[in-house]
Design a protein around this motif. Structure first.
Motif, PDB file in Angstrom:
ATOM      1  N   THR A   1     -16.062 -11.638   1.107  1.00 58.71           N
ATOM      2  CA  THR A   1     -15.257 -11.665  -0.528  1.00 58.71           C
ATOM      3  C   THR A   1     -14.491 -10.654  -0.530  1.00 58.71           C
ATOM      4  N   ARG A   2     -14.627  -9.381  -0.026  1.00 60.68           N
ATOM      5  CA  ARG A   2     -13.581  -8.438  -0.107  1.00 60.68           C
ATOM      6  C   ARG A   2     -12.454  -8.899   0.695  1.00 60.68           C
ATOM      7  N   LYS A   3     -12.488  -9.413   1.680  1.00 63.46           N
ATOM      8  CA  LYS A   3     -11.274  -9.743   2.165  1.00 63.46           C
ATOM      9  C   LYS A   3     -10.418 -10.978   1.577  1.00 63.46           C
ATOM     10  N   LEU A   4     -11.177 -11.603   0.964  1.00 62.91           N
ATOM     11  CA  LEU A   4     -10.627 -12.636  -0.011  1.00 62.91           C
ATOM     12  C   LEU A   4      -9.963 -12.008  -1.310  1.00 62.91           C
ATOM     13  N   LEU A   5     -10.337 -10.831  -1.623  1.00 59.57           N
ATOM     14  CA  LEU A   5      -9.802 -10.112  -2.836  1.00 59.57           C
ATOM     15  C   LEU A   5      -8.583  -9.551  -2.323  1.00 59.57           C
ATOM     16  N   ARG A   6      -8.504  -9.094  -1.005  1.00 64.37           N
ATOM     17  CA  ARG A   6      -7.470  -8.229  -0.361  1.00 64.37           C
ATOM     18  C   ARG A   6      -6.264  -9.001   0.120  1.00 64.37           C
ATOM     19  N   LEU A   7      -6.483 -10.641  -0.224  1.00 62.80           N
ATOM     20  CA  LEU A   7      -5.236 -11.461   0.057  1.00 62.80           C
ATOM     21  C   LEU A   7      -4.106 -11.095  -0.519  1.00 62.80           C
ATOM     22  N   GLY A   8      -2.823 -10.735   0.011  1.00 64.40           N
ATOM     23  CA  GLY A   8      -1.743 -10.241  -0.629  1.00 64.40           C
ATOM     24  C   GLY A   8      -1.435  -8.692  -0.831  1.00 64.40           C
ATOM     25  N   ASN A   9      -2.470  -8.153  -0.470  1.00 60.40           N
ATOM     26  CA  ASN A   9      -2.280  -6.700  -0.687  1.00 60.40           C
ATOM     27  C   ASN A   9      -1.067  -5.790   0.281  1.00 60.40           C
ATOM     28  N   SER A  10      -0.795  -6.954   1.360  1.00 56.06           N
ATOM     29  CA  SER A  10       0.394  -6.367   2.181  1.00 56.06           C
ATOM     30  C   SER A  10       1.547  -6.247   1.335  1.00 56.06           C
ATOM     31  N   VAL A  11       1.855  -7.151   0.558  1.00 59.92           N
ATOM     32  CA  VAL A  11       2.941  -7.084  -0.597  1.00 59.92           C
ATOM     33  C   VAL A  11       2.922  -5.638  -1.195  1.00 59.92           C
ATOM     34  N   GLU A  12       1.608  -5.360  -1.677  1.00 60.20           N
ATOM     35  CA  GLU A  12       1.860  -4.071  -2.696  1.00 60.20           C
ATOM     36  C   GLU A  12       1.937  -2.772  -1.780  1.00 60.20           C
ATOM     37  N   ALA A  13       1.477  -3.077  -0.694  1.00 60.36           N
ATOM     38  CA  ALA A  13       1.795  -1.791   0.633  1.00 60.36           C
ATOM     39  C   ALA A  13       3.091  -1.793   0.850  1.00 60.36           C
ATOM     40  N   LEU A  14       3.670  -2.805   1.252  1.00 59.32           N
ATOM     41  CA  LEU A  14       5.215  -2.749   1.346  1.00 59.32           C
ATOM     42  C   LEU A  14       6.069  -2.104   0.120  1.00 59.32           C
ATOM     43  N   GLN A  15       5.649  -2.592  -1.079  1.00 64.26           N
ATOM     44  CA  GLN A  15       6.047  -2.118  -2.291  1.00 64.26           C
ATOM     45  C   GLN A  15       6.075  -0.435  -2.530  1.00 64.26           C
ATOM     46  N   ALA A  16       4.804   0.100  -2.016  1.00 68.44           N
ATOM     47  CA  ALA A  16       4.686   1.427  -1.843  1.00 68.44           C
ATOM     48  C   ALA A  16       5.397   2.065  -0.919  1.00 68.44           C
ATOM     49  N   ALA A  17       5.660   1.338   0.172  1.00 70.59           N
ATOM     50  CA  ALA A  17       6.706   2.176   1.208  1.00 70.59           C
ATOM     51  C   ALA A  17       7.949   2.316   0.744  1.00 70.59           C
ATOM     52  N   LYS A  18       8.504   1.103  -0.123  1.00 74.45           N
ATOM     53  CA  LYS A  18       9.804   1.204  -0.582  1.00 74.45           C
ATOM     54  C   LYS A  18       9.843   2.226  -1.501  1.00 74.45           C
ATOM     55  N   ARG A  19       8.962   2.687  -2.331  1.00 69.68           N
ATOM     56  CA  ARG A  19       9.051   3.777  -3.287  1.00 69.68           C
ATOM     57  C   ARG A  19       8.891   4.991  -2.385  1.00 69.68           C
ATOM     58  N   ALA A  20       8.155   5.191  -1.508  1.00 73.42           N
ATOM     59  CA  ALA A  20       7.909   6.402  -0.792  1.00 73.42           C
ATOM     60  C   ALA A  20       8.912   6.980   0.090  1.00 73.42           C
ATOM     61  N   ILE A  21      10.001   5.879   0.433  1.00 71.40           N
ATOM     62  CA  ILE A  21      10.996   6.225   1.348  1.00 71.40           C
ATOM     63  C   ILE A  21      12.119   6.972   0.441  1.00 71.40           C
ATOM     64  N   HIS A  22      12.023   7.084  -0.977  1.00 71.80           N
ATOM     65  CA  HIS A  22      12.801   7.582  -1.775  1.00 71.80           C
ATOM     66  C   HIS A  22      12.388   9.164  -2.220  1.00 71.80           C
ATOM     67  N   LEU A  23      11.345   9.482  -1.580  1.00 72.57           N
ATOM     68  CA  LEU A  23      10.960  10.971  -1.970  1.00 72.57           C
ATOM     69  C   LEU A  23      11.720  12.070  -1.436  1.00 72.57           C
ATOM     70  N   SER A  24      11.941  13.145  -2.090  1.00 67.67           N
ATOM     71  CA  SER A  24      12.488  14.045  -1.743  1.00 67.67           C
ATOM     72  C   SER A  24      12.190  15.053  -0.483  1.00 67.67           C
ATOM     73  N   ASP A  25      10.891  15.151  -0.529  1.00 66.81           N
ATOM     74  CA  ASP A  25      10.326  15.871   0.426  1.00 66.81           C
ATOM     75  C   ASP A  25      10.004  15.149   1.788  1.00 66.81           C
ATOM     76  N   SER A  26      10.511  15.617   2.901  1.00 67.06           N
ATOM     77  CA  SER A  26      10.740  14.968   3.938  1.00 67.06           C
ATOM     78  C   SER A  26       9.353  14.561   4.502  1.00 67.06           C
ATOM     79  N   VAL A  27       8.610  15.430   4.649  1.00 67.25           N
ATOM     80  CA  VAL A  27       7.130  15.365   5.199  1.00 67.25           C
ATOM     81  C   VAL A  27       6.229  14.492   4.458  1.00 67.25           C
ATOM     82  N   LEU A  28       6.324  14.313   3.230  1.00 66.96           N
ATOM     83  CA  LEU A  28       5.831  13.280   2.368  1.00 66.96           C
ATOM     84  C   LEU A  28       6.533  11.981   2.689  1.00 66.96           C
TER      85      LEU A  28
END
Length: 261
Positions: A55-82
């Motif tokens: 059931t958890r695997k079913l609820l996680r369908l499409g979470n890849s899109v959310e993770a990619l969106q989070a990566a797009k936001r993180a790539i604009h952070l000013s701190d290079s390590v973060l």
């Protein structure tokens, strides 16, 4: 895509509750197996755990899109390590969710003749790398806070009226000779003890960092065990998964406890 992310985030709390229940069943099943009682009950709990996992695997369908969106936001952070840690971590999470979706399709029979063991190992490798990066980010945040605390204390501490640089040489030699030889090992641990106390204070004053560090510290034992890198027991894995799930639920109920960005 943004609307999908907002819709998908609503199922996160349900998935966390199911995750806590799944690992609680794993812990309970291990306890029953060790006590060698309730064979039928143990089989029932194992079946419930398997259904919750699916059931958890079913609820996680499409979470890849959310993770990619989070990566797009993180790539604009000013701190290079973060920026580096968070971007690569979110990309690994996206790959982990993608492998998990393929594994769900194999378990439900949508994809026939799927090598579930291979896909499971592949997903846990992505999960482990993401957790390593998350712990690295937590350690970096902790170092920044410790550095700020050191600078604050240095500005508040009064200057010594008699610096050691102006003391006579005979005074320095006589002072150093009065220290017992047996006390030298104990004095070596004083800076470490002070640093440990400082880390405790900093983490106590920063609950989001403390919760994130505890959650990632518990979670990392799950892929380590599944990949055979550091095998423990189903009971220990169940306890770690249950604790990390409860901490995740706490951050959902109280968003200010979630570490940002």
């Amino acid at each position: 895509m943004d609307s999908w992310v907002r819709f998908n985030s609503q199922s996160q709390a349900k998935e966390r509750v199911l995750r806590a229940a799944q690992y609680a069943c794993m812990l309970l099943g291990y306890s029953l197996q060790k006590s060698r009682v309730g064979t039928d009950l143990h089989r029932t709990i194992s079946d419930v755990e398997a259904h919750m996992s699916l059931t958890r695997k079913l609820l996680r369908l499409g979470n890849s899109v959310e993770a990619l969106q989070a990566a797009k936001r993180a790539i604009h952070l000013s701190d290079s390590v973060l920026r580096l840690c968070l971007t690569i971590s979110h990309l690994n999470r996206a790959m982990y969710f993608a492998c998990d979706n393929v594994l769900w399709a194999g378990k439900t029979g949508i994809i026939s003749k799927l090598d579930q063991q291979k896909w499971s190992q592949r997903s846990f490798r992505y999960y482990l790398f993401a957790l390593i990066l998350n712990i690295t980010r937590d350690a970096y945040e902790l170092c920044l806070l410790l550095d700020c605390d050191d600078r604050y204390k240095s500005t508040k501490s009064p200057l010594s009226s008699t610096p050691s640089s102006v003391l006579p040489a005979d005074h320095l030699s006589s002072s150093s000779s009065t220290i017992p030889v047996t006390a030298a090992p104990a004095l070596m641990w004083v800076p470490l003890r002070r640093r440990f106390d400082q880390v405790q204070t900093v983490l106590y004053n920063n609950p989001p960092l403390l919760l994130d560090l505890l959650k990632n510290g518990c979670d990392i034992f799950i892929p380590l065990d599944k990949l055979g890198i550091y095998q423990t027991s189903p009971g220990f894995v169940g306890m770690c998964g249950m604790l990390s799930s409860v901490l995740s639920i706490v951050t959902i109920l109280h968003p200010w406890l979630k570490l940002k960005p």
